[in-house]
Scaffold this motif. Structure first.
Motif, PDB file in Angstrom:
ATOM      1  N   LEU A 389      36.715  49.568  40.215  1.00 64.18           N
ATOM      2  CA  LEU A 389      36.118  48.258  40.103  1.00 64.18           C
ATOM      3  C   LEU A 389      35.216  48.538  38.883  1.00 64.18           C
ATOM      4  N   TYR A 390      35.207  49.379  38.090  1.00 58.63           N
ATOM      5  CA  TYR A 390      34.343  49.691  36.829  1.00 58.63           C
ATOM      6  C   TYR A 390      34.487  48.484  35.823  1.00 58.63           C
ATOM      7  N   TYR A 391      33.304  47.724  35.668  1.00 55.39           N
ATOM      8  CA  TYR A 391      33.332  46.285  34.906  1.00 55.39           C
ATOM      9  C   TYR A 391      32.785  46.489  33.620  1.00 55.39           C
ATOM     10  N   GLN A 392      31.850  47.601  33.403  1.00 51.75           N
ATOM     11  CA  GLN A 392      30.882  47.428  32.220  1.00 51.75           C
ATOM     12  C   GLN A 392      31.856  46.891  30.923  1.00 51.75           C
ATOM     13  N   ASP A 393      31.053  46.794  29.776  1.00 52.88           N
ATOM     14  CA  ASP A 393      31.480  46.147  28.666  1.00 52.88           C
ATOM     15  C   ASP A 393      32.376  47.046  28.054  1.00 52.88           C
ATOM     16  N   LEU A 470      38.354  50.631  47.128  1.00 51.80           N
ATOM     17  CA  LEU A 470      37.801  50.687  45.896  1.00 51.80           C
ATOM     18  C   LEU A 470      36.346  50.405  45.730  1.00 51.80           C
ATOM     19  N   GLU A 471      35.812  49.939  46.763  1.00 48.51           N
ATOM     20  CA  GLU A 471      34.085  49.313  46.367  1.00 48.51           C
ATOM     21  C   GLU A 471      33.250  50.625  46.068  1.00 48.51           C
ATOM     22  N   ASN A 472      33.526  51.767  46.408  1.00 50.70           N
ATOM     23  CA  ASN A 472      32.508  52.733  45.805  1.00 50.70           C
ATOM     24  C   ASN A 472      32.342  52.830  44.355  1.00 50.70           C
ATOM     25  N   THR A 473      33.436  52.395  43.675  1.00 47.98           N
ATOM     26  CA  THR A 473      33.629  52.547  42.277  1.00 47.98           C
ATOM     27  C   THR A 473      33.057  51.344  41.602  1.00 47.98           C
ATOM     28  N   ALA A 474      32.381  50.251  42.533  1.00 51.71           N
ATOM     29  CA  ALA A 474      31.826  49.275  42.037  1.00 51.71           C
ATOM     30  C   ALA A 474      30.623  49.371  41.183  1.00 51.71           C
ATOM     31  N   ALA A 547      42.445  45.213  52.151  1.00 48.69           N
ATOM     32  CA  ALA A 547      42.153  45.932  51.208  1.00 48.69           C
ATOM     33  C   ALA A 547      41.921  45.400  49.883  1.00 48.69           C
ATOM     34  N   ASN A 548      40.462  45.733  49.612  1.00 50.37           N
ATOM     35  CA  ASN A 548      39.960  45.034  48.305  1.00 50.37           C
ATOM     36  C   ASN A 548      39.995  43.480  48.416  1.00 50.37           C
ATOM     37  N   ILE A 549      39.215  42.987  49.308  1.00 47.81           N
ATOM     38  CA  ILE A 549      39.204  41.569  49.578  1.00 47.81           C
ATOM     39  C   ILE A 549      37.777  40.968  48.931  1.00 47.81           C
ATOM     40  N   LEU A 550      38.162  40.062  48.112  1.00 45.09           N
ATOM     41  CA  LEU A 550      37.040  39.267  47.558  1.00 45.09           C
ATOM     42  C   LEU A 550      36.275  38.278  48.495  1.00 45.09           C
ATOM     43  N   ALA A 551      34.945  38.434  49.040  1.00 45.51           N
ATOM     44  CA  ALA A 551      34.285  37.441  49.546  1.00 45.51           C
ATOM     45  C   ALA A 551      32.869  37.388  49.303  1.00 45.51           C
ATOM     46  N   MET A 558      31.660  40.140  46.512  1.00 48.54           N
ATOM     47  CA  MET A 558      31.982  41.545  46.255  1.00 48.54           C
ATOM     48  C   MET A 558      33.540  41.825  46.963  1.00 48.54           C
ATOM     49  N   LEU A 559      34.036  42.789  46.152  1.00 52.67           N
ATOM     50  CA  LEU A 559      35.221  43.238  46.778  1.00 52.67           C
ATOM     51  C   LEU A 559      35.162  44.487  48.145  1.00 52.67           C
ATOM     52  N   ALA A 560      35.747  44.203  48.944  1.00 54.55           N
ATOM     53  CA  ALA A 560      35.513  45.291  50.141  1.00 54.55           C
ATOM     54  C   ALA A 560      36.831  45.511  51.060  1.00 54.55           C
ATOM     55  N   SER A 561      36.771  46.633  51.494  1.00 53.23           N
ATOM     56  CA  SER A 561      37.998  47.107  52.212  1.00 53.23           C
ATOM     57  C   SER A 561      37.771  47.584  53.721  1.00 53.23           C
TER      58      SER A 561
END
Length: 775
Positions: A389-393, A470-474, A547-551, A558-561
């Motif tokens: 979930l790495y989202y930087q520019d 994946l949330e630990n990679t957010a 797994a990797n649910i957006l709420a 955030m995405l959480a599992s």
């Protein structure tokens, strides 16, 4: 280099689109063995590098469709695919490297990474019907609701007929709620239902105005919670540091929110399964780890029964006869409240399932058809896809090529392994301490991340068996981070060993949704049965997206599992069913969900369970199967239970001296499942079904016996009419072996032209006095 005609390896082909698929074709070539020696491991790395070599031209994912399956065995179908592709690409090695998916059961075809010229050449082959680029599907809601057939713009039967859950009250026992979230807007809602008897309890940063026509009640319970934990939270129903309760509440019943995303990932419309349902909040979990106790939870259940909720959603682990919440849940069920619980996150180990009381709906977690591929480009221009979930520019310095190094020592990136190593400006490749585990403990990634950051690293590539979570990679604290599977990690190590100055670039993640992703699968972390204490009741009951649910969480998303995310999916669906069938009991609602569940995916392939190794899912992975909401709206037959029937079984749960010693085994309850964990002699059980479909209906039986067990059903035909809405049948299970066995699985299915009503069956043959029998 020394060669071997039969190296032992399993290679995972990973491509920029983020899909991962085991190369079963390698098995067909005789290249796979279950053992792996040092030489074989070395050859694995070399051969995987060969398979993933860079070809000229820009490649993209294409779907090659070949029509009906023309070969008897799936392996023969796969071989024909590779023969066809090899003729175009020039070699079997290139075919193995290019192939992503093989479609070999319901139809024949494959997905492969191809250049435009290669695609045109394939399209000219006489056996090829079409070659089309793979299309990305835009994610809408958390994606899970569309995946389940309950899309908001094109609602399925249940969402529409269940009136979007209008005025159904879902009680959420969790860590509270963030009322300002857009997911809890009450715009367009009518008055609070007059039957509601709850209250809006004021507290820290929460006054009466925080309740609304959406959040109609709020209570909190702090008794017995450590004072230090309470200091890190709001002493009110407001969700504090964890965000857990906000996430689960919005998944079950969140209002419709346009343009939700996690920093651009998973963008779309966020909403709950029953978006017009009301929410009652019972805060029983506290602090950043969402901790609670039986006292707070039982208090919440007690109030919820009083207040008039229709559904209780508990994303809380627990279970077995020592689960102090089970009797509280039983009382709720006796009052007509359906109780939905999470199965736990201790999978894939067996006998880890929690919340095993037969009166609750216990939910396992599954994956959906969305991934978050994060491209890793190596110095040799080879591109490998991880998940993150790495989202930087993309234009930031972190996305440039950086020196690639390892976590030295045992590669685990522990503090001892790094031992003061200067990693400034470098990307580090790390492995878990135990690479044989099917599920790496979450703290290992966090520990590696902390150690790499402390040493000045700019990037982390962490290899582990599964990338389900994946949330630990957010938020990796300013460095690029990505998860890869173990085989991909070995491929990267091979490159590092062959390059004089290895470098790598990690790009930000992308959202990728496609029906070509094999889903659902039971997530690796999802707890598995059988229950240690109640093995004569199949648990979990059902699987749902987790797994990797957006709420929602706070004012963002955030995405959480976790099975915590799976349970509110079922809570939302139960709310819709309750709106559609207000007179149905909790047992009837549970039956409708279990008997209509899917055991195959959209391609007709058996649903898999992630673990070590991956396998076809069985009832101890997902109960009746994967939830199918629209089919649950029209189940045909239901297995209903008078709640008083639970009383005898509950003596087992209470361990009370006053209980009758001749308690009812779980398999004698009228459950939509059968489990006999001690099959020494023939056992006969009865089941009763109620017709809720057409008045005049005839159902026939289809039997799939567990291996080693003979099953007989009497009668084999059930006839229903206006005078006979309820029918009883008997099932006789007889052991066919004379030795101790493991669990085997089967099913019983009542069917007619319109419906199938399936229940899972589990049995384990045992020998009471083995040595006497041997003698």
């Amino acid at each position: 280099m020394q060669q071997n005609t039969q190296p032992s390896y399993m290679c995972i082909n990973t491509c920029p689109n983020g899909t991962n698929q085991q190369h079963t074709a390698a098995e067909n070539m005789g290249l796979y063995s279950s053992s792996r020696g040092p030489l074989a491991s070395a050859l694995l790395l070399c051969f995987c590098m060969l398979l993933l070599g860079v070809h000229g031209g820009s490649r993209r994912l294409y779907i090659v469709y070949l029509g009906d399956v023309k070969h008897g065995h799936p392996n023969d179908v796969i071989a024909s695919h590779h023969d066809l592709l090899s003729n175009v690409l020039g070699s079997m090695e290139d075919s193995l490297a290019s192939m992503i998916h093989n479609y070999k059961h319901g139809f024949s075809g494959f997905a492969a990474m191809l250049t435009e010229d290669q695609a045109k050449q394939l399209a000219e082959s006489p056996e090829v019907i079409s070659v089309e680029p793979s299309r990305s599907y835009t994610a809408t809601t958390t994606r899970s609701w569309d995946f389940l057939g309950l899309g908001y713009q094109t609602p399925g039967d249940l969402l529409r007929e269940g009136r979007y859950g209008e005025d159904i009250i879902i009680g959420v026992i969790d860590s509270g709620i963030w009322p300002e979230s857009r997911s809890f807007s009450d715009q367009g809602y009518g008055p609070v239902p007059s039957r509601w008897r709850g209250k809006c309890e004021v507290g820290q940063s929460w006054d009466g105005n925080n309740c609304s026509r959406k959040i109609i009640g709020a209570r909190f319970y702090s008794a017995g919670i450590d004072e230090e934990v309470l200091k890190a939270d709001y002493l009110s129903a407001r969700d504090g540091m964890s965000g857990h309760g906000t996430h689960t509440a919005s998944t079950a019943a969140g209002s419709v929110v346009e343009g939700a995303s996690f920093h651009g990932l998973a963008a779309g419309v966020a909403r709950g399964g029953a978006p017009h349902a009301r929410i009652a909040v019972y805060k029983s979990l506290w602090g950043p780890r969402a901790q609670g106790n039986s006292a707070t939870i039982l208090a919440a259940i007690d109030h919820a029964i009083h207040d008039g909720v229709d559904v209780l959603s508990l994303s809380i682990s627990g279970g077995g006869p020592d689960d102090k919440n089970s009797f509280g849940m039983l009382h709720a069920v006796k009052k007509g409240i359906a109780v939905v619980c999470s199965a736990g996150n201790d999978g894939p180990r067996p006998q880890t399932v929690g919340n095993t009381a037969p009166w609750v709906i216990t939910v396992a977690a599954s994956t959906i058809d969305r991934s978050f591929p994060t491209v890793i480009t190596l110095g040799n221009k080879q591109q490998i896809a991880g998940q993150s979930l790495y989202y930087q520019d993309k234009n930031s310095a972190r996305s440039s090529f950086r020196t690639l190094t390892t976590g030295v020592g045992d590669l685990s990136c522990t503090e001892e392994a790094l031992n003061g190593t200067d990693l400034k400006g470098k990307t580090v490749m790390c492995f878990p301490q135990d690479r044989k585990l099917a599920l790496t403990p979450l703290w290992e990634f966090q520990s590696a991340l902390q150690n790499v950051r402390k040493a000045g690293g700019s990037g982390l590539v962490f290899a582990q068996y599964t990338t389900d979570i994946l949330e630990n990679t957010a938020n990796c604290g300013g460095i690029a981070c990505v998860l890869v599977d173990l085989d991909t990690g070995y491929q990267i190590l091979e490159y590092m060993g062959s390059a004089s100055s290895p470098v790598a670039k990690i790009e930000p993640a992308r959202s990728f949704t496609s029906k070509e992703i094999l889903a659902p699968k039971v997530a690796a972390f999802s707890s598995r049965g059988p229950s240690i204490y109640n093995a004569d009741v199949i648990k979990p009951d059902i699987a749902a997206p987790g797994a990797n649910i957006l709420a929602a969480t706070g004012n963002s998303y955030m995405l959480a599992s976790g099975t915590s995310m799976a349970a509110p999916h079922v809570s939302g669906i139960v709310a819709l069913l309750k709106a559609l069938y207000p007179q149905w009991s909790p047992a009837a609602l549970k039956s409708a969900i279990i008997t209509t569940a899917s055991v195959t995916d959209e391609h007709g392939m058996p649903i898999l369970a992630n673990g070590l190794p991956r396998k076809i899912a069985d009832p101890f992975d997902f109960g009746g199967g994967h939830i199918n909401p629209n089919r649950a709206a029209d189940p045909g037959l239901i297995y209903d239970i008078d709640p008083n029937d639970y009383n005898i079984f509950s003596c087992i749960m209470k361990r009370s001296a006053s209980c009758n010693t001749t308690v009812m085994p779980g398999h004698l309850l009228n459950l939509p499942s059968i489990s006999v964990p001690d099959l020494r002699y023939p056992v006969t059980v009865s089941r009763t079904v109620t017709n809720v479909g057409e008045v005049d209906a005839v159902y026939h039986i289809a039997i799939e016996s567990p291996v080693g067990v003979r099953m007989e059903v009497e009668p084999s035909v059930l006839v229903f009419n206006a005078a006979n809405k309820v029918q009883t049948f008997k099932v006789k299970l007889s052991p066919m072996w004379m030795f101790q066995g493991d669990y085997t699985f089967g099913s019983l299915t009542w069917y007619n032209d319109q419906r199938t009503v399936r229940i899972p069956v589990a049995a384990r043959i045992t020998i009471h006095d083995f040595f006497a029998d041997v003698a």
